[in-house]
Design a protein around this motif. Structure first.
Motif, PDB file in Angstrom:
ATOM      1  N   PRO A   1       0.836  -1.204   0.000  1.00  0.00           N
ATOM      2  CA  PRO A   1       0.000   0.000   0.000  1.00  0.00           C
ATOM      3  C   PRO A   1       0.867   1.249   0.000  1.00  0.00           C
ATOM      4  O   PRO A   1       2.017   1.224   0.452  1.00  0.00           O
ATOM      5  N   GLY A   2       0.328   2.331  -0.540  1.00  0.00           N
ATOM      6  CA  GLY A   2       1.087   3.570  -0.584  1.00  0.00           C
ATOM      7  C   GLY A   2       0.539   4.514  -1.639  1.00  0.00           C
ATOM      8  O   GLY A   2      -0.565   4.337  -2.156  1.00  0.00           O
ATOM      9  N   ALA A   3       1.351   5.505  -1.958  1.00  0.00           N
ATOM     10  CA  ALA A   3       0.919   6.585  -2.849  1.00  0.00           C
ATOM     11  C   ALA A   3       1.167   6.223  -4.311  1.00  0.00           C
ATOM     12  O   ALA A   3       1.945   6.887  -5.016  1.00  0.00           O
ATOM     13  N   TRP A   4       0.499   5.175  -4.788  1.00  0.00           N
ATOM     14  CA  TRP A   4       0.591   4.821  -6.196  1.00  0.00           C
ATOM     15  C   TRP A   4      -0.046   5.917  -7.049  1.00  0.00           C
ATOM     16  O   TRP A   4      -1.058   6.507  -6.664  1.00  0.00           O
ATOM     17  N   LYS A   5       0.520   6.189  -8.206  1.00  0.00           N
ATOM     18  CA  LYS A   5      -0.061   7.154  -9.125  1.00  0.00           C
ATOM     19  C   LYS A   5      -1.414   6.632  -9.607  1.00  0.00           C
ATOM     20  O   LYS A   5      -1.578   5.432  -9.862  1.00  0.00           O
TER      21      LYS A   5
ATOM     22  N   VAL B   1     -14.128  -7.567 -13.788  1.00  0.00           N
ATOM     23  CA  VAL B   1     -13.714  -6.261 -13.292  1.00  0.00           C
ATOM     24  C   VAL B   1     -14.338  -6.034 -11.921  1.00  0.00           C
ATOM     25  O   VAL B   1     -15.565  -6.157 -11.755  1.00  0.00           O
ATOM     26  N   TYR B   2     -13.508  -5.706 -10.969  1.00  0.00           N
ATOM     27  CA  TYR B   2     -13.929  -5.407  -9.607  1.00  0.00           C
ATOM     28  C   TYR B   2     -13.492  -3.978  -9.271  1.00  0.00           C
ATOM     29  O   TYR B   2     -12.533  -3.457  -9.851  1.00  0.00           O
ATOM     30  N   VAL B   3     -14.164  -3.376  -8.298  1.00  0.00           N
ATOM     31  CA  VAL B   3     -13.733  -2.095  -7.739  1.00  0.00           C
ATOM     32  C   VAL B   3     -13.648  -2.256  -6.221  1.00  0.00           C
ATOM     33  O   VAL B   3     -14.521  -2.907  -5.611  1.00  0.00           O
ATOM     34  N   SER B   4     -12.615  -1.704  -5.623  1.00  0.00           N
ATOM     35  CA  SER B   4     -12.487  -1.786  -4.169  1.00  0.00           C
ATOM     36  C   SER B   4     -13.658  -1.069  -3.494  1.00  0.00           C
ATOM     37  O   SER B   4     -14.155  -0.050  -3.968  1.00  0.00           O
ATOM     38  N   LYS B   5     -14.102  -1.626  -2.399  1.00  0.00           N
ATOM     39  CA  LYS B   5     -15.272  -1.108  -1.699  1.00  0.00           C
ATOM     40  C   LYS B   5     -15.001   0.282  -1.122  1.00  0.00           C
ATOM     41  O   LYS B   5     -13.857   0.634  -0.796  1.00  0.00           O
TER      42      LYS B   5
ATOM     43  N   ASP C   1      -8.786   1.674   1.898  1.00  0.00           N
ATOM     44  CA  ASP C   1      -7.761   2.699   1.674  1.00  0.00           C
ATOM     45  C   ASP C   1      -6.520   2.084   1.034  1.00  0.00           C
ATOM     46  O   ASP C   1      -5.727   1.440   1.716  1.00  0.00           O
ATOM     47  N   PRO C   2      -6.325   2.273  -0.280  1.00  0.00           N
ATOM     48  CA  PRO C   2      -5.151   1.689  -0.947  1.00  0.00           C
ATOM     49  C   PRO C   2      -3.816   2.237  -0.432  1.00  0.00           C
ATOM     50  O   PRO C   2      -2.779   1.627  -0.672  1.00  0.00           O
TER      51      PRO C   2
ATOM     52  N   GLY D   1     -21.736   5.269  -7.329  1.00  0.00           N
ATOM     53  CA  GLY D   1     -21.516   5.355  -5.886  1.00  0.00           C
ATOM     54  C   GLY D   1     -20.077   5.398  -5.439  1.00  0.00           C
ATOM     55  O   GLY D   1     -19.809   5.424  -4.230  1.00  0.00           O
ATOM     56  N   TYR D   2     -19.125   5.419  -6.376  1.00  0.00           N
ATOM     57  CA  TYR D   2     -17.712   5.466  -5.999  1.00  0.00           C
ATOM     58  C   TYR D   2     -17.174   6.879  -6.193  1.00  0.00           C
ATOM     59  O   TYR D   2     -17.412   7.519  -7.223  1.00  0.00           O
ATOM     60  N   THR D   3     -16.437   7.345  -5.216  1.00  0.00           N
ATOM     61  CA  THR D   3     -15.750   8.625  -5.309  1.00  0.00           C
ATOM     62  C   THR D   3     -14.357   8.486  -4.732  1.00  0.00           C
ATOM     63  O   THR D   3     -14.081   7.587  -3.925  1.00  0.00           O
ATOM     64  N   GLY D   4     -13.470   9.373  -5.151  1.00  0.00           N
ATOM     65  CA  GLY D   4     -12.123   9.376  -4.603  1.00  0.00           C
ATOM     66  C   GLY D   4     -11.294   8.213  -5.102  1.00  0.00           C
ATOM     67  O   GLY D   4     -11.553   7.637  -6.160  1.00  0.00           O
ATOM     68  N   GLN D   5     -10.288   7.828  -4.315  1.00  0.00           N
ATOM     69  CA  GLN D   5      -9.317   6.829  -4.760  1.00  0.00           C
ATOM     70  C   GLN D   5      -9.802   5.407  -4.499  1.00  0.00           C
ATOM     71  O   GLN D   5     -10.296   5.094  -3.418  1.00  0.00           O
ATOM     72  N   HIS D   6      -9.640   4.567  -5.508  1.00  0.00           N
ATOM     73  CA  HIS D   6     -10.018   3.157  -5.427  1.00  0.00           C
ATOM     74  C   HIS D   6      -9.014   2.332  -6.228  1.00  0.00           C
ATOM     75  O   HIS D   6      -8.156   2.869  -6.934  1.00  0.00           O
ATOM     76  N   ILE D   7      -9.160   1.007  -6.129  1.00  0.00           N
ATOM     77  CA  ILE D   7      -8.434   0.075  -6.991  1.00  0.00           C
ATOM     78  C   ILE D   7      -9.437  -0.582  -7.931  1.00  0.00           C
ATOM     79  O   ILE D   7     -10.488  -1.063  -7.493  1.00  0.00           O
ATOM     80  N   VAL D   8      -9.124  -0.566  -9.216  1.00  0.00           N
ATOM     81  CA  VAL D   8      -9.837  -1.391 -10.180  1.00  0.00           C
ATOM     82  C   VAL D   8      -9.015  -2.666 -10.340  1.00  0.00           C
ATOM     83  O   VAL D   8      -7.858  -2.617 -10.750  1.00  0.00           O
TER      84      VAL D   8
END
Length: 204
Positions: free
Chosen positions: A104-108, A133-137, A141-142, A175-182
């Motif tokens: 985990p960390g500040a990935w671009k 395809v999945y999206v993190s819930k 916090d990635p 319903g998704y906002t901000g930073q996530h993982i696809v």
């Protein structure tokens, strides 16, 4: 004579690499592909440590993670995707050599909307039995957490795709906002061969 021989050998190396190439998600860019596309031509630049610390740590852990961005595959899973891929190892597809991609960390991130396209570049044109395809819930916090199966919402599962170098399809979310993982899983058609990747995104 020795110089000529070395020249011939070096000249063959890119072809050998291309023959063993496979594919990855280039849009939104996976972690390894983002590192390669940003730093592959100047990987010795000390600026990487400050400007892109997650790529820097991946490079320090194993340069092969960046160079082999198309080869994060496993054979013979027999459909046991979750059982064969422990929580915390999803971004590396369970490959120890790529464990830096799980950190985990500040990935671009890539900025996307609720409706976005997924682009698989497959240099070997394997085709696909399916892509998932999945999206993190929301709440995951990635920057501080490793990804586990329980952190994911399944968004879509595609049908089969014929062999092609480029496969692109649309994904709709809400319903998704901000930073996530696809998180994308690709089951290639030519063999029991499975790929899994993490792409860091910001929903705008």
């Amino acid at each position: 004579m020795l110089v000529l021989l070395l020249t011939l050998v070096v000249g063959l190396l890119p072809w050998a690499g291309a023959a063993q190439a496979h594919g990855t998600i280039v849009g939104p860019a996976t972690r390894a592909y983002q590192c390669w596309s940003s730093w592959g031509t100047h990987h010795m630049d000390p600026a990487m440590q400050q400007q892109d610390p997650m790529c820097w740590q991946a490079w320090q852990a194993n340069p092969d993670t960046m160079w082999n961005w198309m080869s994060a595959l496993r054979d013979g899973l027999g459909g046991n995707y979750q059982g064969a891929t422990p929580d915390g190892q999803l971004c590396s597809n369970g490959l120890a050599r790529n464990d830096s991609l799980n950190q985990p960390g500040a990935w671009k991130t890539t900025t996307i909307g609720s409706n976005f396209s997924v682009h698989l570049y497959d240099q070997a044109s394997h085709g696909a039995d399916f892509l998932r395809v999945y999206v993190s819930k929301n709440g995951f916090d990635p920057k501080t957490q490793r990804l586990g199966w329980g952190n994911l919402d399944l968004i879509t599962t595609t049908g089969r795709y014929a062999p092609a170098k480029d496969i692109t399809f649309n994904v709709s979310t809400s319903g998704y906002t901000g930073q996530h993982i696809v998180f994308v899983m690709w089951k290639a058609s030519h063999a029991d061969q499975t790929y899994m990747w993490c792409s860091d995104v910001t929903f705008a």
